[in-house]
Design a protein around this motif. Structure first.
Motif, PDB file in Angstrom:
ATOM      1  N   GLU A   4      -0.606 -49.034   9.277  1.00 13.56           N
ATOM      2  CA  GLU A   4       0.432 -50.050   8.955  1.00 13.56           C
ATOM      3  C   GLU A   4      -0.013 -51.430   9.438  1.00 13.56           C
ATOM      4  OE1 GLU A   4       5.070 -51.165  10.126  1.00 13.56           O
ATOM      5  OE2 GLU A   4       4.329 -49.128  10.495  1.00 13.56           O
ATOM      6  N   ARG A   5      -0.585 -51.510  10.622  1.00 10.43           N
ATOM      7  CA  ARG A   5      -1.041 -52.797  11.138  1.00 10.43           C
ATOM      8  C   ARG A   5      -2.123 -53.384  10.225  1.00 10.43           C
ATOM      9  NH1 ARG A   5      -0.881 -55.416  16.083  1.00 10.43           N
ATOM     10  NH2 ARG A   5       0.172 -53.612  17.013  1.00 10.43           N
ATOM     11  N   GLN A   6      -3.069 -52.533   9.789  1.00  5.29           N
ATOM     12  CA  GLN A   6      -4.128 -53.018   8.908  1.00  5.29           C
ATOM     13  C   GLN A   6      -3.570 -53.472   7.566  1.00  5.29           C
ATOM     14  OE1 GLN A   6      -6.598 -49.478   9.076  1.00  5.29           O
ATOM     15  NE2 GLN A   6      -8.156 -50.539  10.356  1.00  5.29           N
ATOM     16  N   MET A   7      -2.605 -52.750   7.047  1.00  6.63           N
ATOM     17  CA  MET A   7      -1.987 -53.156   5.785  1.00  6.63           C
ATOM     18  C   MET A   7      -1.303 -54.527   5.938  1.00  6.63           C
ATOM     19  SD  MET A   7      -2.390 -51.203   3.162  1.00  6.63           S
ATOM     20  CE  MET A   7      -2.833 -49.543   2.635  1.00  6.63           C
ATOM     21  N   LEU A   8      -0.655 -54.784   7.089  1.00  7.77           N
ATOM     22  CA  LEU A   8      -0.034 -56.087   7.326  1.00  7.77           C
ATOM     23  C   LEU A   8      -1.107 -57.184   7.396  1.00  7.77           C
ATOM     24  CD1 LEU A   8       2.661 -55.064   9.984  1.00  7.77           C
ATOM     25  CD2 LEU A   8       3.081 -55.778   7.625  1.00  7.77           C
ATOM     26  N   GLN A   9      -2.251 -56.855   7.992  1.00  7.80           N
ATOM     27  CA  GLN A   9      -3.329 -57.830   8.052  1.00  7.80           C
ATOM     28  C   GLN A   9      -3.864 -58.141   6.654  1.00  7.80           C
ATOM     29  OE1 GLN A   9      -6.027 -55.799  10.688  1.00  7.80           O
ATOM     30  NE2 GLN A   9      -5.007 -56.562  12.566  1.00  7.80           N
ATOM     31  N   LEU A  10      -4.034 -57.127   5.813  1.00  8.38           N
ATOM     32  CA  LEU A  10      -4.532 -57.326   4.453  1.00  8.38           C
ATOM     33  C   LEU A  10      -3.545 -58.131   3.601  1.00  8.38           C
ATOM     34  CD1 LEU A  10      -6.015 -53.774   3.783  1.00  8.38           C
ATOM     35  CD2 LEU A  10      -7.315 -55.909   4.016  1.00  8.38           C
ATOM     36  N   MET A  11      -2.275 -58.033   3.899  1.00 10.58           N
ATOM     37  CA  MET A  11      -1.276 -58.789   3.135  1.00 10.58           C
ATOM     38  C   MET A  11      -1.155 -60.233   3.610  1.00 10.58           C
ATOM     39  SD  MET A  11       2.819 -58.043   2.642  1.00 10.58           S
ATOM     40  CE  MET A  11       3.202 -58.307   4.350  1.00 10.58           C
ATOM     41  N   THR A  35     -11.660 -58.413  10.757  1.00 11.23           N
ATOM     42  CA  THR A  35     -12.631 -57.488  10.174  1.00 11.23           C
ATOM     43  C   THR A  35     -12.003 -56.109  10.131  1.00 11.23           C
ATOM     44  OG1 THR A  35     -14.499 -58.770  11.024  1.00 11.23           O
ATOM     45  CG2 THR A  35     -14.912 -56.467  10.405  1.00 11.23           C
ATOM     46  N   ILE A  36     -11.962 -55.513   8.948  1.00 12.40           N
ATOM     47  CA  ILE A  36     -11.324 -54.213   8.738  1.00 12.40           C
ATOM     48  C   ILE A  36     -12.384 -53.282   8.151  1.00 12.40           C
ATOM     49  CG2 ILE A  36      -9.524 -52.936   7.531  1.00 12.40           C
ATOM     50  CD1 ILE A  36      -7.881 -55.511   7.466  1.00 12.40           C
ATOM     51  N   ALA A  37     -12.466 -52.122   8.750  1.00 13.03           N
ATOM     52  CA  ALA A  37     -13.434 -51.113   8.273  1.00 13.03           C
ATOM     53  C   ALA A  37     -13.135 -50.742   6.836  1.00 13.03           C
ATOM     54  CB  ALA A  37     -13.398 -49.874   9.160  1.00 13.03           C
ATOM     55  N   GLY A  38     -14.194 -50.742   5.993  1.00 13.97           N
ATOM     56  CA  GLY A  38     -14.020 -50.407   4.586  1.00 13.97           C
ATOM     57  C   GLY A  38     -13.711 -51.620   3.745  1.00 13.97           C
ATOM     58  N   VAL A  39     -13.427 -52.761   4.399  1.00 16.71           N
ATOM     59  CA  VAL A  39     -13.115 -53.992   3.677  1.00 16.71           C
ATOM     60  C   VAL A  39     -14.050 -55.120   4.117  1.00 16.71           C
ATOM     61  CG1 VAL A  39     -11.362 -55.729   3.170  1.00 16.71           C
ATOM     62  CG2 VAL A  39     -10.728 -53.314   3.364  1.00 16.71           C
ATOM     63  N   GLY A  40     -14.319 -55.208   5.392  1.00 12.07           N
ATOM     64  CA  GLY A  40     -15.166 -56.253   5.920  1.00 12.07           C
ATOM     65  C   GLY A  40     -14.346 -57.374   6.542  1.00 12.07           C
ATOM     66  N   GLN A  41     -14.964 -58.568   6.724  1.00 10.37           N
ATOM     67  CA  GLN A  41     -14.294 -59.729   7.338  1.00 10.37           C
ATOM     68  C   GLN A  41     -13.485 -60.468   6.293  1.00 10.37           C
ATOM     69  OE1 GLN A  41     -16.579 -62.250  10.065  1.00 10.37           O
ATOM     70  NE2 GLN A  41     -15.664 -64.069   9.059  1.00 10.37           N
TER      71      GLN A  41
END
Length: 592
Positions: free
Chosen positions: A322-329, A410-416
């Protein structure tokens, strides 16, 4: 001759009875200050008489000539009733023989002193009896022993019925009764005064008892200083943009004002702030948790390459917290991730929009409408003032504030991934979200911090509808520039001033009965703001109430600052000296 003897005897007895009556009548006449009307007639003559009743010149004497004789010390007292009755009985009846006159001669009114016997009686009494001389042409009498025409004698008692008719004797009776009435009035007055005094004393006792027993009035805190304070210096005028809308505030201090019409306009990607707020309300993250894992569906993966919008490149089947999804948004402003989170949270975009609108109502965002979770749709509209309300609420969530403060991630599977908010590279800027479309222009919701007086102050601002002709970013760069100018201006202007020092008297405790105990500040009270800002001071009592008795130094309330609608700093106030319960005299004399 027997008739003559009887007549003489009667005359003698009548004379003896009439003598004290005549004397009493004379005294009454002198008290009334007048004589009988007949005594003043011009055809009457008053001369002194001898003890036998005869005048020295052979006529009867006037009553006034012997008035002094009638006032002898030994004169008997005669009642008013006796005077009236004797006046009628001492007059001779018709047919009565006059003593010393020829037999058969009718007598006029009988005098009390016309016979020798009566003369002797008169001499024996030591007084002359007043008489009147009356002339009567029709009923003349012969003077005794001379055969000459004489005069009939009439005693003064004949005038008494006229005096009674005039009401003179009634006046004397009223005068006699006056002292008795006066004494009765005095007794009645004294009795009334005694009763009144007793009632007053009783009322005084009751009043004192009620005053002592009734509850004391509640004490109150009263401020003695000025209720407001204005920070010195030239008033701050924010560097507002020349178009669109804007609003700036310092959280907990107050608003610096607004710019523009504050009519709903497109928000762009600032709508993602509400999406994140609703998700964190439904699925909060605490203590640094990352939250549940969310899988990327096919729709989200397909939308990763959609033209004309900002997205986060992800593949179907990837799993992110959930935290990573918030970062991606929030950081790269991925529209596809916003739609994914709405379906994950509420099951559908429509259901999630209902939650967004409900949250807006709860925050008082009455001029805001949401038609999509990403803000790409131009129907999603709001005002700068409403967006300030949302920023204030969202920044209270530590997960949200931590994510929006990241310049990159930086997110694993996505990058910076870099943040579109380039203002974040400046010290003190901590967010929040950009938003730009052809319809919305350039928008920025921002947050900054400034340390003032040893504490960090949060500055919030919103700039909307900034346009640049021909710019590919739809005016986002202009929005960033205007926002940075406002941030720098406000951070520089913020100051800290001590307006109340520890020990300063700020008011008093009123016990409700006239007693006042000064209260002082228990610590320094400082105000944070900008030049020209006015703050309100309030002196408040504790919810538990104020005491009637307390020692010096006891905390009995607080003095606080209020700037606009935001809460400010507060410090305790304490008693400067002891407070005692009101005494007996104060309780009796109180009016409240």
């Amino acid at each position: 001759m027997p008739d003559a003897v009887d007549s003489g005897a009667r005359d003698s007895s009548v004379g003896q009875a009439a003598e004290p009556l005549a004397t009493s009548a004379t005294r009454l006449t002198r008290l009334l200050g007048t004589h009988d009307d007949r005594a003043e007639a011009p055809d009457k003559q008053a001369v002194p008489v001898t003890p036998g009743g005869k005048a020295s010149d052979g006529t009867r004497a006037d009553a006034d000539a012997l008035a002094g004789v009638g006032e002898c010390e030994d004169a008997p007292d005669v009642s008013l009733e006796a005077l009236g009755s004797v006046a009628t009985t001492t007059e001779a009846s018709p047919g009565t023989m006059v003593p010393g006159s020829p037999a058969g001669t009718p007598a006029g009114p009988v005098s009390g002193t016309s016979s020798p016997d009566r003369e002797a009686a008169g001499a024996g009494s030591g007084r002359d009896i007043p008489v009147e001389r009356l002339e009567d042409s029709e009923n003349s009498v012969t003077e005794r022993g001379t055969g000459r025409p004489g005069v009939a004698e009439k005693t003064l008692e004949q005038a008494l019925p006229s005096a009674l008719a005039d009401g003179r004797l009634k006046v004397l009776a009223e005068l006699a009764r006056a002292p008795q009435r006066s004494r009765a009035v005095r007794r009645d007055g004294l009795r009334r005064m005694g009763i009144a005094t007793g009632l007053v004393a009783l009322l005084a006792v009751v009043f004192c008892a009620v005053q002592v027993l009734r509850p004391l009035p509640g004490p109150a805190l009263v401020m003695t200083g000025a209720p407001s304070y204005t920070i010195a210096g030239a008033p701050l005028t924010p560097a507002w943009p020349g178009e669109g809308e804007a609003a700036v505030e310092v959280e907990g201090v107050g608003s610096l004002g607004t710019y523009g019409d504050q009519k709903p306009i497109p928000t762009g990607s600032m709508a993602k702030v509400m999406t994140a707020y609703v998700v964190l309300q439904d699925h909060p993250l605490k203590n640094g948790d990352d939250g549940p894992v969310i899988a990327v569906d096919a729709q989200t993966a397909k939308e990763s390459t959609a033209p004309g919008e900002s997205t986060a490149v992800v593949a179907e089947g990837q799993r992110f917290t959930e935290r990573q999804m918030l970062q991606l948004m929030l950081i790269p402003s991925g529209n596809n991730i916003a739609r994914l989170l709405s379906r994950w949270d509420a099951g559908s975009d429509a259901a999630f929009l209902g939650r967004m609108s409900g949250a807006a109502r709860q925050l008082g965002m009455n001029d805001t409408t949401y038609t999509d979770p990403s803000g790409l749709d131009a129907g999603t509209r709001s005002t700068a003032v409403d967006q300030i309300r949302l920023a204030r609420a969202a920044m209270q969530d530590p997960t949200f504030s931590a994510v929006v403060a990241m310049p990159r991630v930086t997110i694993a599977g996505v990058g910076q991934i870099d943040n579109n908010n380039t203002d974040l590279v400046d010290p003190g800027v901590i967010g929040i979200k950009t938003g730009s479309t052809s319809a919305a222009g350039g928008n920025l919701m921002w947050a900054a911090q400034q340390t003032v007086g040893g504490s960090k102050q949060l500055i919030l601002g919103v700039v909307m509808a900034q346009h640049s002709a021909g710019a590919s970013d739809y005016g986002l760069a202009k929005a960033l520039a205007v926002s940075q100018k406002l941030i720098n201006q406000v951070r520089k202007a913020l100051t800290c001033t001590t307006i109340v020092h520890r020990g300063d008297v700020v008011g008093y405790l009123d016990d409700g009965l006239g007693g006042r105990a000064p209260v002082v500040a228990g610590a320094d009270l400082t105000v944070i703001g900008w030049p020209g800002q006015s703050t309100q001071l309030t002196l408040s009592a504790p919810v538990t109430g104020l005491p009637h008795r307390a020692k010096a130094g006891t905390t009995i309330g607080t003095i606080a600052l209020r700037a606009g609608q935001a809460a400010g700093t507060e410090v305790p106030v304490v008693l400067q000296h002891d407070v005692t319960t009101p005494g007996l005299s104060q309780r009796i004399a109180r009016l409240r």
